[in-house]
Motif scaffolding. Structure first.
Motif, PDB file in Angstrom:
ATOM      1  N   GLY A   1       0.839  -1.207   0.000  1.00  0.00           N
ATOM      2  CA  GLY A   1       0.000   0.000   0.000  1.00  0.00           C
ATOM      3  C   GLY A   1       0.866   1.245   0.000  1.00  0.00           C
ATOM      4  O   GLY A   1       2.098   1.163   0.005  1.00  0.00           O
ATOM      5  N   SER A   2       0.190   2.403   0.000  1.00  0.00           N
ATOM      6  CA  SER A   2       0.935   3.670  -0.033  1.00  0.00           C
ATOM      7  C   SER A   2       0.584   4.519   1.183  1.00  0.00           C
ATOM      8  O   SER A   2      -0.570   4.502   1.631  1.00  0.00           O
ATOM      9  CB  SER A   2       0.560   4.442  -1.307  1.00  0.00           C
ATOM     10  OG  SER A   2      -0.849   4.531  -1.389  1.00  0.00           O
ATOM     11  N   LYS A   3       1.558   5.260   1.674  1.00  0.00           N
ATOM     12  CA  LYS A   3       1.289   6.162   2.806  1.00  0.00           C
ATOM     13  C   LYS A   3       0.479   7.348   2.283  1.00  0.00           C
ATOM     14  O   LYS A   3       0.845   7.966   1.289  1.00  0.00           O
ATOM     15  CB  LYS A   3       2.616   6.654   3.394  1.00  0.00           C
ATOM     16  CG  LYS A   3       3.367   5.574   4.163  1.00  0.00           C
ATOM     17  CD  LYS A   3       3.982   6.133   5.451  1.00  0.00           C
ATOM     18  CE  LYS A   3       4.752   5.070   6.216  1.00  0.00           C
ATOM     19  NZ  LYS A   3       3.932   4.114   6.951  1.00  0.00           N
ATOM     20  N   GLU A   4      -0.626   7.631   2.944  1.00  0.00           N
ATOM     21  CA  GLU A   4      -1.548   8.653   2.432  1.00  0.00           C
ATOM     22  C   GLU A   4      -1.961   9.687   3.471  1.00  0.00           C
ATOM     23  O   GLU A   4      -2.550  10.707   3.134  1.00  0.00           O
ATOM     24  CB  GLU A   4      -2.829   7.974   1.897  1.00  0.00           C
ATOM     25  CG  GLU A   4      -2.600   6.973   0.782  1.00  0.00           C
ATOM     26  CD  GLU A   4      -2.317   7.627  -0.562  1.00  0.00           C
ATOM     27  OE1 GLU A   4      -2.437   8.853  -0.666  1.00  0.00           O
ATOM     28  OE2 GLU A   4      -1.963   6.874  -1.495  1.00  0.00           O
ATOM     29  N   ASN A   5      -1.737   9.356   4.739  1.00  0.00           N
ATOM     30  CA  ASN A   5      -2.078  10.299   5.800  1.00  0.00           C
ATOM     31  C   ASN A   5      -3.558  10.703   5.781  1.00  0.00           C
ATOM     32  O   ASN A   5      -3.896  11.877   5.845  1.00  0.00           O
ATOM     33  CB  ASN A   5      -1.178  11.537   5.647  1.00  0.00           C
ATOM     34  CG  ASN A   5      -1.031  12.264   6.949  1.00  0.00           C
ATOM     35  OD1 ASN A   5      -1.347  11.684   8.010  1.00  0.00           O
ATOM     36  ND2 ASN A   5      -0.603  13.493   6.905  1.00  0.00           N
ATOM     37  N   ILE A   6      -4.421   9.723   5.671  1.00  0.00           N
ATOM     38  CA  ILE A   6      -5.871   9.992   5.663  1.00  0.00           C
ATOM     39  C   ILE A   6      -6.398   9.709   7.077  1.00  0.00           C
ATOM     40  O   ILE A   6      -6.255   8.585   7.566  1.00  0.00           O
ATOM     41  CB  ILE A   6      -6.580   9.056   4.651  1.00  0.00           C
ATOM     42  CG1 ILE A   6      -5.995   9.255   3.252  1.00  0.00           C
ATOM     43  CG2 ILE A   6      -8.082   9.262   4.654  1.00  0.00           C
ATOM     44  CD1 ILE A   6      -6.453   8.213   2.239  1.00  0.00           C
ATOM     45  N   PRO A   7      -7.001  10.706   7.733  1.00  0.00           N
ATOM     46  CA  PRO A   7      -7.388  10.499   9.147  1.00  0.00           C
ATOM     47  C   PRO A   7      -8.306   9.297   9.374  1.00  0.00           C
ATOM     48  O   PRO A   7      -8.180   8.613  10.384  1.00  0.00           O
ATOM     49  CB  PRO A   7      -8.099  11.804   9.521  1.00  0.00           C
ATOM     50  CG  PRO A   7      -7.575  12.813   8.551  1.00  0.00           C
ATOM     51  CD  PRO A   7      -7.250  12.081   7.285  1.00  0.00           C
ATOM     52  N   VAL A   8      -9.230   8.999   8.448  1.00  0.00           N
ATOM     53  CA  VAL A   8     -10.166   7.889   8.695  1.00  0.00           C
ATOM     54  C   VAL A   8      -9.549   6.525   8.373  1.00  0.00           C
ATOM     55  O   VAL A   8     -10.159   5.494   8.630  1.00  0.00           O
ATOM     56  CB  VAL A   8     -11.481   8.029   7.885  1.00  0.00           C
ATOM     57  CG1 VAL A   8     -12.261   9.235   8.324  1.00  0.00           C
ATOM     58  CG2 VAL A   8     -11.209   8.055   6.378  1.00  0.00           C
ATOM     59  N   LEU A   9      -8.357   6.539   7.789  1.00  0.00           N
ATOM     60  CA  LEU A   9      -7.737   5.270   7.392  1.00  0.00           C
ATOM     61  C   LEU A   9      -6.231   5.345   7.663  1.00  0.00           C
ATOM     62  O   LEU A   9      -5.426   5.610   6.763  1.00  0.00           O
ATOM     63  CB  LEU A   9      -7.979   5.003   5.893  1.00  0.00           C
ATOM     64  CG  LEU A   9      -7.554   3.625   5.405  1.00  0.00           C
ATOM     65  CD1 LEU A   9      -8.436   2.534   5.998  1.00  0.00           C
ATOM     66  CD2 LEU A   9      -7.605   3.557   3.875  1.00  0.00           C
ATOM     67  N   PRO A  10      -5.842   5.085   8.923  1.00  0.00           N
ATOM     68  CA  PRO A  10      -4.422   5.229   9.269  1.00  0.00           C
ATOM     69  C   PRO A  10      -3.540   4.370   8.360  1.00  0.00           C
ATOM     70  O   PRO A  10      -3.944   3.300   7.916  1.00  0.00           O
ATOM     71  CB  PRO A  10      -4.367   4.722  10.712  1.00  0.00           C
ATOM     72  CG  PRO A  10      -5.754   4.856  11.237  1.00  0.00           C
ATOM     73  CD  PRO A  10      -6.662   4.665  10.061  1.00  0.00           C
ATOM     74  N   ASP A  11      -2.347   4.868   8.104  1.00  0.00           N
ATOM     75  CA  ASP A  11      -1.398   4.119   7.269  1.00  0.00           C
ATOM     76  C   ASP A  11      -0.894   2.886   8.001  1.00  0.00           C
ATOM     77  O   ASP A  11      -0.754   2.881   9.226  1.00  0.00           O
ATOM     78  CB  ASP A  11      -0.200   5.023   6.923  1.00  0.00           C
ATOM     79  CG  ASP A  11      -0.588   6.108   5.939  1.00  0.00           C
ATOM     80  OD1 ASP A  11      -1.444   5.833   5.077  1.00  0.00           O
ATOM     81  OD2 ASP A  11      -0.056   7.234   6.050  1.00  0.00           O
ATOM     82  N   SER A  12      -0.574   1.870   7.196  1.00  0.00           N
ATOM     83  CA  SER A  12       0.021   0.647   7.750  1.00  0.00           C
ATOM     84  C   SER A  12       1.536   0.712   7.581  1.00  0.00           C
ATOM     85  O   SER A  12       2.080   1.689   7.086  1.00  0.00           O
ATOM     86  CB  SER A  12      -0.528  -0.570   6.998  1.00  0.00           C
ATOM     87  OG  SER A  12      -1.899  -0.719   7.260  1.00  0.00           O
ATOM     88  N   GLU A  13       2.187  -0.372   7.968  1.00  0.00           N
ATOM     89  CA  GLU A  13       3.614  -0.559   7.664  1.00  0.00           C
ATOM     90  C   GLU A  13       3.628  -1.180   6.269  1.00  0.00           C
ATOM     91  O   GLU A  13       3.277  -2.351   6.116  1.00  0.00           O
ATOM     92  CB  GLU A  13       4.235  -1.557   8.649  1.00  0.00           C
ATOM     93  CG  GLU A  13       4.032  -1.223  10.096  1.00  0.00           C
ATOM     94  CD  GLU A  13       4.958  -0.109  10.554  1.00  0.00           C
ATOM     95  OE1 GLU A  13       6.056   0.024   9.996  1.00  0.00           O
ATOM     96  OE2 GLU A  13       4.561   0.624  11.477  1.00  0.00           O
ATOM     97  N   PHE A  14       4.007  -0.408   5.275  1.00  0.00           N
ATOM     98  CA  PHE A  14       3.744  -0.852   3.906  1.00  0.00           C
ATOM     99  C   PHE A  14       4.941  -1.442   3.168  1.00  0.00           C
ATOM    100  O   PHE A  14       6.059  -0.947   3.273  1.00  0.00           O
ATOM    101  CB  PHE A  14       3.239   0.316   3.054  1.00  0.00           C
ATOM    102  CG  PHE A  14       1.843   0.768   3.397  1.00  0.00           C
ATOM    103  CD1 PHE A  14       0.791  -0.136   3.404  1.00  0.00           C
ATOM    104  CD2 PHE A  14       1.584   2.095   3.702  1.00  0.00           C
ATOM    105  CE1 PHE A  14      -0.491   0.282   3.695  1.00  0.00           C
ATOM    106  CE2 PHE A  14       0.307   2.524   4.001  1.00  0.00           C
ATOM    107  CZ  PHE A  14      -0.735   1.614   4.006  1.00  0.00           C
ATOM    108  N   LEU A  15       4.637  -2.446   2.335  1.00  0.00           N
ATOM    109  CA  LEU A  15       5.478  -2.817   1.198  1.00  0.00           C
ATOM    110  C   LEU A  15       4.959  -1.957   0.039  1.00  0.00           C
ATOM    111  O   LEU A  15       3.869  -1.388   0.142  1.00  0.00           O
ATOM    112  CB  LEU A  15       5.300  -4.302   0.889  1.00  0.00           C
ATOM    113  CG  LEU A  15       5.608  -5.255   2.046  1.00  0.00           C
ATOM    114  CD1 LEU A  15       5.241  -6.687   1.662  1.00  0.00           C
ATOM    115  CD2 LEU A  15       7.068  -5.161   2.453  1.00  0.00           C
ATOM    116  N   PRO A  16       5.690  -1.868  -1.069  1.00  0.00           N
ATOM    117  CA  PRO A  16       5.226  -0.983  -2.159  1.00  0.00           C
ATOM    118  C   PRO A  16       3.830  -1.357  -2.644  1.00  0.00           C
ATOM    119  O   PRO A  16       3.448  -2.535  -2.613  1.00  0.00           O
ATOM    120  CB  PRO A  16       6.256  -1.216  -3.271  1.00  0.00           C
ATOM    121  CG  PRO A  16       7.450  -1.764  -2.583  1.00  0.00           C
ATOM    122  CD  PRO A  16       6.975  -2.515  -1.379  1.00  0.00           C
TER     123      PRO A  16
END
Ligand SMILES: Cc1cc2nc3c(=O)[nH]c(=O)nc-3n(C[C@H](O)[C@H](O)[C@H](O)COP(=O)(O)OP(=O)(O)OC[C@H]3O[C@@H](n4cnc5c(N)ncnc54)[C@H](O)[C@@H]3O)c2cc1C
Ligand code: SF4
Length: 578
Positions: A173-188
């Motif tokens: 996934g991608s880091k997006e900084n969306i308040p209703v959907l916290p970012d995970s620890e992502f692979l690309p």
């Protein structure tokens, strides 16, 4: 592989018994064994060996007698519920249950589709691996609008556990900084195609609150060293994940948690062992173990443990609890509140819209992708919607018609053949995944007389959608159409689910909530650590524990909740408190 870990009879008192081997059972086994406990995993289904038992993997439709469809009579007789699942087919049928053997009842006019994967690995072999964190909007939701009881935890309680399970499972996934959907620890993340990229720009320009991101999923786009150590390799984007993946490129019990648990030499597994009930000791007020029915021999046995983790999937766990009757708990173990079996929830799927996208006739794409673009919820975040409570996500993709689309069109002869050889129009679809309110009336109970062929009382499932659901469905379709229009789509067609019969409850396969967590033992079954309020050494960490269902796919949250509960339980065990 050395199979000494499979056991039948045992008089050993294990440190913990884990019931179920799907997503949550796998995590419980991994966490508890890695913390040094001797654990018995009890699974009602047959063993499934990683790589060896994936007969449908890599088998293309043209090699199957009915092109991955199945003998009509066989499906009518034996898979009349399971066939409703999009992933069911000739090459994946071995991971679905024969409906004749797994009966349950529903009232007239209230169909419920119970999709099950009762084998070692459970539905971890089947799931689409869409993986999203909940946020404080979700943990606050019940308190904010008064539907359901308050969650006893908040995002901060789960945040480190999300990170912990994500690193092991591998989430793209991608880091997006969306308040209703916290970012995970992502692979690309997986990539958008050019049409999706163009539409994303238009949509985000027109609707600043609607961000289109790539769907987050438990697939190894770039395995880290610890994934390679697990024997897992990079995803080949074959999008055949529900047939089993020998690369171990997606998260399943077999690819990820089971190898980790077995590595400790602390795990034993009993398969073909249907847990009938939890053994309760009234003198100590503790669960002592489980009674099982051997599905092959019909023999009954008991297994003993210092604590019991129920991870048999929402309805499987609830069935076991309702069937665990004693003088202290005449309506099911740990049911002093009376809410066990109530507040069943599922997600609202099936409503959305599709439209044709012109102007990209010189664009094509090749290959597949096991995920799709995703628009996180924007409803009831800042402003209250006048018609309904809670929110939904939208997902869908842009694809170009090819010869496959002509299977459903009329035509014959040379002209028709010519048409099939050319790529057709581009289409973009968007469909919703909506949140449902927790309602007491949506419930499961044990049928007073009907039993299955092993002698387990059948579940009676009584659940239906409400006005809030239908109004949300209406908004999902209208909003999907509005977004498609803004993206320049033509000939937009909406689909709205307006009746129970249009799409049965349960078919979203996110059933949850029947042994909910809560602060008050009078209105909930579990506390904030997934420990039953009534029996301190009995834990439930599958979807039964959910206090509300949010709009996100739930399994990542089940994983985090399980890892957190295991940490708590082991500390309590070591302190002699359970
Ligand atoms: C096609 C499909 C797509 C899905 N896609 C997604 C997705 O993209 N994202 C998402 O978050 N979720 C998805 N899900 C849902 C996801 O699979 C479930 O949320 C998840 O598997 C639940 O984990 P669990 O451990 O509670 O149950 P399961 O994985 O179902 O495991 C339960 C296990 O318990 C065993 N069991 C049951 N009763 C007993 C008993 N009495 N005794 C002993 N053992 C018992 C079962 O045999 C099974 O092995 C999907 C499901 C399907 C089928
Ligand atoms: S898409 Fe990736 S995870 Fe799915 S089956 Fe193919 S390689 Fe495995």
């Amino acid at each position: 592989m050395d199979k000494n870990f499979y056991i039948k009879k045992s008089a050993q008192v294990f440190d913990a018994i884990v019931v179920g081997s799907g997503i949550t059972g796998g995590w419980a086994a991994k966490e508890l064994t890695e913390k040094g406990l001797k654990v018995l995993m009890v699974e009602r289904g047959k063993p499934v060996e990683h790589r060896q038992d994936y007969p449908g993997e890599g088998v293309q439709a043209w090699k199957l007698p009915f092109r991955n469809a199945m003998n009509y009579q066989l499906v009518e007789d034996q898979y009349y519920i399971q066939r409703q699942c999009y992933a069911f087919g000739d090459s994946s049928k071995q991971f679905f249950m024969n409906d004749r053997d797994y009966p349950y009842s529903t009232p007239e006019g209230k169909p419920f589709s119970w999709i099950r994967g009762n084998q070692l690995g459970g539905k971890s072999l089947l799931w689409a691996r869409q993986s999203y964190r909940l946020s404080d909007y979700d943990f606050n939701a019940n308190l904010a609008d008064g539907h359901g009881v308050d969650w006893p935890i908040r995002y901060k309680d789960l945040e480190q556990w999300y990170s912990y399970v994500e690193r092991h499972a591998g989430i793209s996934g991608s880091k997006e900084n969306i308040p209703v959907l916290p970012d995970s620890e992502f692979l690309p993340p997986f990539e958008f195609n050019n049409v999706e990229l163009a539409l994303k720009k238009k949509i985000e320009a027109k609707f600043p609150d609607r961000k289109m991101i790539m769907g987050r999923c438990a697939h190894l786009t770039q395995p880290a060293p610890h994934h390679l150590e697990q024997g897992r390799l990079q995803c080949q984007a074959r999008n055949e994940c529900h047939k089993g993946c020998s690369f171990g490129a997606n998260f399943s019990t077999q690819s990820s948690t089971l190898p980790a648990a077995l590595k400790t030499n602390n795990l034993s597994i009993a398969t073909n062992a249907i847990v009938h009930s939890v053994i309760y000791d009234p003198k100590t007020n503790r669960a002592k173990g489980v009674r099982i029915i051997d599905s092959e021999t019909m023999e009954t046995r008991e297994y003993f443990g210092k604590m019991v983790f129920l991870c048999a999937s929402t309805l499987g766990t609830t069935q076991i609890m309702l069937n665990s009757i004693s003088e202290r708990f005449p309506t099911g173990i740990a049911n002093s509140s009376g809410v066990l079996g109530h507040y069943l929830m599922d997600h609202l799927y099936g409503s959305g819209a599709v439209g044709r996208i012109d102007g990209f006739e010189d664009e094509y794409y090749s290959g597949r992708r096991p995920t799709a673009p995703y628009i996180p919820n924007f409803r009831n975040v800042k402003e209250k919607h006048p018609n309904f409570f809670r929110g939904y996500s939208l997902s869908g993709s842009a694809s170009r018609e090819n010869w496959g689309s002509f299977a459903k069109k009329d035509g014959f002869g040379a002209d028709f053949k010519k048409q099939i050889q050319n790529a057709g129009s581009w289409y973009f679809s968007l469909h919703g995944s909506g949140e449902m309110l927790p309602r007491y009336d949506n419930q499961v109970s044990l049928h007073p007389t009907l039993k299955d062929k092993w002698g387990m009382p059948q579940l009676h499932i009584e659940a239906s959608f409400t006005e809030n659901d239908y109004k949300m469905n209406e908004d999902i379709a209208n909003t999907a159409a509005e977004i498609l229009e803004a993206a320049g789509a033509k000939d937009i067609v909406k689909h709205v689910i307006r009746r129970n019969e249009d799409r049965p409850f349960g078919l979203s396969i996110h059933e949850m909530g029947t042994a909910r967590m809560g602060r008050d033992p009078k209105t909930s079954v579990l506390n904030g650590n997934n420990q039953t309020h009534d029996v301190p050494n009995l834990f439930v960490t599958d979807g039964a524990c959910m206090t509300s269902n949010a709009w996100q796919n739930p399994s990542l949250t089940y994983m985090a909740i399980t890892a957190r509960a295991c940490d708590f339980a082991v500390k309590q065990l070591k302190l002699g408190k359970i």
